[in-house]
Each structure stands twice: as structure tokens, then as C-alpha cells.
Design a protein around this motif. Structure first.
Motif, mmCIF file in Angstrom:
data_model
loop_
_atom_site.group_PDB
_atom_site.id
_atom_site.type_symbol
_atom_site.label_atom_id
_atom_site.label_comp_id
_atom_site.label_asym_id
_atom_site.label_seq_id
_atom_site.Cartn_x
_atom_site.Cartn_y
_atom_site.Cartn_z
ATOM 1 N N HIS A 16 0.997 -1.193 0.162
ATOM 2 C CA HIS A 16 -0.033 0.062 -0.201
ATOM 3 C C HIS A 16 0.826 1.269 -0.116
ATOM 4 C CE1 HIS A 16 0.874 -0.600 4.133
ATOM 5 N NE2 HIS A 16 0.689 0.680 4.290
ATOM 6 N N CYS A 17 1.973 1.278 0.042
ATOM 7 C CA CYS A 17 3.070 2.466 0.147
ATOM 8 C C CYS A 17 4.293 2.039 -0.409
ATOM 9 C CB CYS A 17 2.925 3.069 1.459
ATOM 10 S SG CYS A 17 3.805 1.887 2.746
ATOM 11 N N ALA A 18 4.992 3.289 -0.429
ATOM 12 C CA ALA A 18 6.301 3.074 -0.964
ATOM 13 C C ALA A 18 7.398 2.237 -0.237
ATOM 14 C CB ALA A 18 6.795 4.633 -1.064
ATOM 15 N N SER A 19 7.090 2.270 1.093
ATOM 16 C CA SER A 19 7.823 1.487 2.146
ATOM 17 C C SER A 19 7.594 -0.069 1.858
ATOM 18 C CB SER A 19 7.961 1.784 3.435
ATOM 19 O OG SER A 19 6.616 2.145 3.875
ATOM 20 N N CYS A 20 6.472 -0.413 1.324
ATOM 21 C CA CYS A 20 6.127 -1.704 0.899
ATOM 22 C C CYS A 20 6.867 -2.227 -0.234
ATOM 23 C CB CYS A 20 4.741 -1.823 0.728
ATOM 24 S SG CYS A 20 3.401 -1.479 2.114
ATOM 25 N N ILE A 22 9.864 -1.178 -0.970
ATOM 26 C CA ILE A 22 11.291 -1.228 -0.795
ATOM 27 C C ILE A 22 11.346 -2.627 0.128
ATOM 28 C CG2 ILE A 22 12.964 -0.124 0.397
ATOM 29 C CD1 ILE A 22 11.961 2.552 0.072
ATOM 30 N N LEU A 23 10.204 -2.890 0.822
ATOM 31 C CA LEU A 23 10.474 -4.143 1.822
ATOM 32 C C LEU A 23 10.554 -5.396 1.088
ATOM 33 C CD1 LEU A 23 10.543 -4.807 4.822
ATOM 34 C CD2 LEU A 23 8.205 -5.104 4.715
ATOM 35 N N ARG A 26 13.554 -5.485 -1.407
ATOM 36 C CA ARG A 26 14.815 -6.135 -0.301
ATOM 37 C C ARG A 26 14.735 -7.436 -0.085
ATOM 38 N NH1 ARG A 26 17.843 -2.725 2.841
ATOM 39 N NH2 ARG A 26 18.011 -4.243 4.335
ATOM 40 N N ARG A 27 13.377 -8.030 0.564
ATOM 41 C CA ARG A 27 13.337 -9.592 0.863
ATOM 42 C C ARG A 27 13.558 -10.247 -0.363
ATOM 43 N NH1 ARG A 27 10.321 -9.155 5.890
ATOM 44 N NH2 ARG A 27 11.297 -7.736 6.982
ATOM 45 N N LYS A 30 17.151 -11.289 -1.571
ATOM 46 C CA LYS A 30 17.871 -12.253 -0.737
ATOM 47 C C LYS A 30 17.579 -13.757 -1.234
ATOM 48 C CE LYS A 30 18.186 -9.191 3.141
ATOM 49 N NZ LYS A 30 17.406 -8.668 4.413
ATOM 50 N N GLU A 66 4.762 -10.074 7.562
ATOM 51 C CA GLU A 66 4.274 -8.810 7.302
ATOM 52 C C GLU A 66 2.889 -8.792 6.861
ATOM 53 O OE1 GLU A 66 7.458 -9.217 6.622
ATOM 54 O OE2 GLU A 66 8.286 -8.289 8.701
ATOM 55 N N TYR A 68 1.760 -9.987 3.702
ATOM 56 C CA TYR A 68 1.728 -9.905 2.056
ATOM 57 C C TYR A 68 1.763 -11.297 1.529
ATOM 58 C CZ TYR A 68 4.181 -5.480 2.786
ATOM 59 O OH TYR A 68 4.444 -4.025 3.096
#
Lengths: 575, 78
Positions: A16-20, A22-23, A26-27, A30, A66, A68
Motif C-alpha cells: 500500500h505504500c512506497a515502503s512496502c 522497498i521491503l 529487499r526481501r 535475498k 508482514e 503480504y
């Protein structure tokens, strides 16, 4: 980037947002094999570059904590293959229309279930059951279906039980509000409803929401996804905004608000409660009625909540089609109730008929008997047949109405321009009027569902003194005579042949009026209560003679209506 | 082990919290981080000195979403 690597598109549910973004990026980085990740929260899409197809389960595991969820993009993609989408859509619409036609054939509302004096609560429950699968649910059920399907689509990761929760709140809110408001109606002795015009605008608001949601569910128009009904212009919009919120109050209030959505059964029952004049009976009646509507509404909730996989895909499509069609249909009704005369072909129940007339008397349904133009019309379960006529100006019309099926709102014909309200009985009925102006003369049923129209063409040889429509019988007591001061006595008859007759009275200001009403036919539904809104008079029309009393305190025209607000006639008050 | 409280502005949801706490742990000497995304208040548990400039860099690599406000004494205190 190596040559062997490919890009894979994934749907990430819950971003729902920009930090989602990035998260997720990033995940995913890996996870072994993943070279590059680009996530976009607006579209919900993540593009993963990898040598081989990534393991969805492994990817999801990195962000599951989280909240998702990950799925293949194509299952949720809008219109990947437009041709196929459109074919499917055509099929779905065909099924919906076919179902509608089949249901209509079956005459869903049995004639024997009606609202009657002193009916048992079992009958009230039955009425609820019937109402929930009848056209009455077009607005409430349609709105619920739209909101539920949208909710389902927006929250695919929720379990069925989680998705079903809002339905429980919705229905709880509905039952509570019906019970409370039923009590209020019984206690106050007045209807809790809007004027037909207000109801019309409310219907229009709800229809706009339904059409927007319907288009979004169908997904063939990408631009529809941007349709957001936010401004609280109508109450309906606020209802919609509430339904989007996750709080239990949202669905509960939405359910509570359905009391005010147009539904013939709700209105008729309010009248019944009104006639009982007892808050306990009122509350209990409406409570049991709302319980009766529960099975159908809850089933709708269960189906929409627990739909999964391929079935879900079709369910959403199907809902979209139903909601869209209901929205269009309701818009048509809303426009009529709000006072606009618009015909959307195919949704109005109006039979196609030739409306253009160049020659004299070319309408095969209109004949001239030397004195009057005789118009023949049938009232059937689907409305009025035929529903369009061409008549001539200033020639008296003898409208022969054959009531074949009058168990519904089609039994009340309103002609707003001439102030005519006609209660159609089974069998032959006659209504007489004279069109004095050329143009359209629309008529519709009491709910605005079924419509028809007269096209009045100018008559070259118009008789100069054509009889006036709805002739008013002079008051039994002439108001100019002084001995009337004690009371002005008027008489009105309600009969199968003439409806409310006369329905235009002239009275004097400041003198009590006694209107003796002789009701010769049993009155049902909204017609069973006569209201003089200006003087807060509500009078139940029981079989036989009854008297209405009020004193006009100002001059002008005072209408009297049925309890739904449809005008039946008027008093002209003179100084 | 020491704790340092600081503010990170621009946080607004659970995923901000998850993201920042993850990044934070990658800074040398930091053991753990607790971010309250509603207030932005962040408590960092660390062993010995933390290079706070490196901490800020790590957060800024997430983009321009967040801004770290270090307490005045943060860089000097053990």
C-alpha cells in the motif's frame, strides 16, 4: 545481467505504500536466483528478474510475516487477453439476462402473499422471504453485492470467515435498524420515508456507485479502476465510503441505512405498522420482516465471501454484470421518481412501439368512436402493454385498461402532468381524460419501475371547449354560502371504476372541512393510507365510509397523497 | 550494551517499521532496533560505539522517505 535470465511478473497482495515496495524488493533480493526486483504498490505488481522461474512459496515466505501474499500476475491481471475477456463477458451478460427473463416468467411474487389486517408474524416473515428475492432487493441487494464483491477482490488474502464478518455486521445493523425504526413508526404514527423525488435522487446516487463498482469488477475498462466515489454529495456516497472502511461500524451502518432505500415491501409494511399505531407491534413486525430477508442476504454474503480460485473469477464477473445491469435499471427508476422522463431502452419494461405518427389515427391501439379516442392497454406482470400511444390534442380519451396481472406496483398508474392516480383492478378499468396540450404525457407505476407515455399530436380541428380532465364535483356545501361556517362537507368515493372521485375540491380558508370518504374497494399497499401532508393528517382507508377532518389555515393548493407521497388529488383553498 | 533513543521521521506503517528495523541491524555494532512507526521514536540497542553517520547512510539508502534525527549526544556517548 546474464542472457539466460528472464523477467517474471508477480502479484503482491497487501502493498500500500512506497515502503512496502522497498521491503518487498529487499526481501526478494535475498532469495537465491533472484537478480533484480522491481515492485510497484500502485499496481500491486512485482517484476522479478531471475534465471529460472522463482519459487512463489519461497518468495512469499520472506514477506508472509508482514501480511503480504504472492501470486502469479495473470490470475489477477486486468484484461490480459482482451478478446477472451470480452467473449466471457458477453457470455456472463447473456446468462444474467436469461436468468432475469426466466425469473420473470415464473411470477416470483405469489399473489396470495399480501399485507392484510391482523396478519400473523409468520406471514410477515414470509413477506420478508419473498421481498428478499423480489425486485425490491434490486437496490439493497445490488448495493450489497457490489460492495461485497469489491471487498472480496480487494482482500483476496483474507479467509472466507474473515470476509464474511462484514456481512454479519451489515445484517445485524439492518435488523437492529428495522426493529428500532419500526418501533418509531408505530410510536410516531408517521412514515419514515423520503419524498418520491428524494427517494429518486437517493436511488440515483446508489446506482452511480453500483455502476462504478460493476465496471471495476468487470475489469474490461482499465479506466474504471480510477472511478472513486468520494465526495459526500449524496448520502449514498457516504454509505459507500463507510463500506470501504474496515471498522465494523461501516458495514453495520450501511445495513442500517438500507431501511431508507426504495423497497415497496418496506414501505407497505411501514404503512401497516402505521395503521397498527403501536410501537411494540411496529418494532416486532419490522424485526420479523428483516429476519425474513436474512436468508437471502446471508447466502449472498456466504457465496461472495467463500468464493475462491476459478469460481471466484467467475463470481466477480457475474457480480459485475448483475450490479451493472441493476445500476442501470435503478437509474431509470430513480430518474422517474425524481421527476425526469427518460427511457433507457430495454431496462424500463416499456414495450417497443411505434411512436412516430404522420398520418391520422395510425396508432393501431387507438380507435375513434366518433366522440372519444379509445385507448386499449393491458396491465401485465411486466408492466404496461403496449406502453406507448399516440393521441390527438383536445379530443377526450377513453382509456380502457385491462388488468391481467395487478399484483404489484403496476396496479397504481400515476400521470403526474394531469394529476391522475389510478388504482387498476383485475379486469376492465376505464380512465377518462382530455389532453389539452401537445407533447409527451408520461405515466408510470407507483414505484417508477414501469413506464409508458402518450404522445399528444396537435389536432387541427380542435373543439374549442374540450371538457376539462378530472372534472371536479362542486363541494356538497358551497363555500360561498354562509351556513357552511360550521363545517364544509365534502364527499369522495373510491371505486374500482373511477379511482378517487372527485379528486379536486374547492374549500374556504378558516372553515373546518369534513371529507366523507366512501371506500368501495379494499385498498392495499401504499394506497391504504391517505395523507394530507400540510396538516399532518393520516387517514387509513378502511372499507366503507369514514371521515377526514381538518381546517385549512391558508389559501392555496393543498395536495393529498398516498403514504408513499404520490399525489392523489388536491384541495384548492380560497380566501 | 547500551541503548540510544532517536527519532526517524517519515514512518507511517508496519512495513516502514519492518524495513527500518531490518536495515538498522545491518549497521555494525547494532544489536536490535525498535521503531514505533506512529511516533517515529526508535530505540537502538548496540554494543559499544555506533557509527551514526553510517546509520544515517543505511537509512537514506532506502530512498528519501525517512530522515534520522540523532540526539545531540548520540555520536559522542558510549
Amino acid at each position: 545481467m546474464e542472457q539466460t535470465s528472464k523477467t517474471y511478473e508477480l502479484k503482491i497482495h497487501g502493498m500500500h505504500c512506497a515502503s512496502c515496495e522497498i521491503l518487498v524488493e529487499r526481501r526478494f533480493q535475498k532469495v537465491s536466483g533472484v537478480q533484480r526486483v522491481r515492485a510497484n504498490y500502485a499496481s500491486g505488481k512485482a517484476v522479478v528478474t531471475a534465471e529460472q522461474e522463482p519459487d512463489l512459496a519461497a518468495l512469499e515466505k520472506t514477506i508472509a510475516a508482514e501480511g503480504y501474499r504472492v501470486s502469479r500476475w495473470e490470475t489477477a491481471a486486468p484484461a490480459v487477453n482482451p478478446g477472451r475477456e470480452w467473449r466471457e463477458l458477453g457470455g456472463v451478460f447473456l446468462v444474467v439476462v436469461a436468468l432475469y427473463l426466466v425469473l420473470r416468467r415464473f411470477e416470483f411474487i405469489p399473489a396470495s402473499i399480501g399485507i392484510s389486517e391482523g396478519m400473523s408474524y409468520g406471514v410477515v416473515f414470509l413477506i420478508g422471504l419473498v421481498a428478499a428475492v423480489s425486485s425490491c432487493i434490486a437496490v439493497t441487494g445490488g448495493l450489497l453485492l457490489a460492495v461485497a464483491a469489491k471487498y472480496n477482490e480487494q482482500h483476496p488474502h483474507l479467509s472466507g470467515a474473515q470476509r464474511f464478518r462484514p456481512h454479519l455486521f451489515f445484517n445485524a445493523g439492518r435488523v437492529v435498524s428495522y426493529t428500532l425504526l419500526g418501533g418509531v413508526v408505530g410510536a410516531l404514527g408517521s412514515m419514515l420515508t423520503f419524498t418520491p423525488a428524494m427517494t429518486g435522487y437517493l436511488t440515483l446516487g446508489v446506482s452511480v456507485v453500483m455502476i462504478a463498482l460493476g465496471l471495476q469488477l468487470l475489469k474490461v475498462f482499465p479506466w474504471a479502476a480510477r472511478l472513486q466515489v468520494k465526495p459526500p454529495k449524496f448520502l449514498a456516497h457516504r454509505i459507500h465510503a463507510l463500506s470501504d472502511s474496515g471498522h465494523p461500524a461501516g458495514p453495520a451502518l450501511l445495513g442500517a441505512g438500507t431501511f431508507f432505500l426504495p423497497c415497496g415491501f418496506t414501505q407497505a409494511l411501514q404503512l401497516y405498522v402505521l395503521s397498527q399505531g403501536d410501537w411494540q407491534r411496529g418494532a416486532l413486525t419490522m424485526f420479523i420482516f428483516s429476519l425474513g430477508t436474512l436468508p437471502a442476504l446471508l447466502s449472498l454474503g456466504i457465496v461472495s465471501s467463500f468464493a475462491r480460485g476459478g469460481f471466484q473469477r467467475y463470481f466477480l464477473k457475474f457480480s459485475g454484470a448483475v450490479v451493472l445491469l441493476l445500476g442501470l435499471w435503478n437509474i431509470n427508476n430513480g430518474l422517474t421518481l425524481a421527476g425526469f422522463n427518460v427511457q433507457i431502452p430495454g431496462f424500463s419494461g416499456v414495450e417497443k412501439a411505434v411512436a412516430t405518427v404522420r398520418e391520422e389515427w395510425t396508432d393501431p391501439n387507438v380507435t375513434f368512436n366518433g366522440k372519444e379516442q379509445v385507448v386499449k392497454m393491458d396491465v401485465v406482470s411486466a408492466g404496461y402493454r403496449p406502453a406507448r400511444f399516440t393521441i390527438r390534442q383536445n379530443v377526450p380519451v377513453r382509456w380502457e385498461i385491462n388488468g391481467i396481472n395487478t399484483y404489484g406496483c403496476q396496479s397504481v398508474i400515476l400521470m403526474p402532468k394531469l394529476n391522475i392516480t389510478k388504482y387498476v383492478q383485475q379486469g376492465p378499468n376505464v380512465l377518462e381524460f382530455t389532453p389539452t396540450a401537445a407533447g409527451e404525457l408520461p405515466f408510470h407505476c407507483s414505484m417508477g419501475m414501469y413506464r409508458g407515455s402518450f404522445t399528444v399530436v396537435p389536432n387541427a380541428a380542435a373543439p374549442s371547449d374540450a371538457p376539462r380532465p378530472a372534472p371536479s364535483q362542486p363541494a356538497a356545501c358551497d363555500p360561498t354560502i354562509s351556513n357552511c361556517l360550521e363545517a364544509q362537507r365534502l364527499q369522495m368515493e373510491i371505486s374500482r371504476e373511477r379511482g378517487f372521485y372527485p379528486n379536486d375540491f374547492t374549500v374556504r380558508k378558516g372553515v373546518p372541512v369534513e371529507l366523507e370518504i366512501d371506500t368501495k374497494v379494499p385498498m392495499g399497499g401504499c394506497m391504504s393510507v391517505m395523507v394530507i401532508p400540510r396538516y399532518k393528517v393520516a387517514h387509513r382507508l378502511t372499507l366503507g365510509k369514514s371521515v377526514v377532518r381538518f381546517t385549512p389555515t391558508e389559501s392555496g393548493v393543498i395536495p393529498f397523497t398516498c403514504s408513499m407521497g404520490s399525489k392523489m388529488g388536491q384541495f384548492t383553498v380560497l380566501n | 550494551m547500551a541503548t540510544t533513543a532517536l527519532m526517524i521521521s517519515g514512518t507511517h506503517c508496519e512495513s516502514c517499521k519492518a524495513l527500518l528495523e531490518e536495515v538498522c541491524r545491518e549497521v555494525p555494532n547494532v544489536r536490535s532496533c525498535a521503531v514505533d512507526y506512529r511516533t517515529g521514536r526508535t530505540v537502538v540497542e548496540h554494543d559499544g560505539d555506533v557509527d551514526w553517520a553510517a546509520f544515517e547512510r543505511a537509512v537514506s539508502e532506502l530512498g528519501s522517505l525517512y530522515r534520522v534525527e540523532l540526539p545531540p549526544a548520540a555520536s559522542g556517548v558510549k
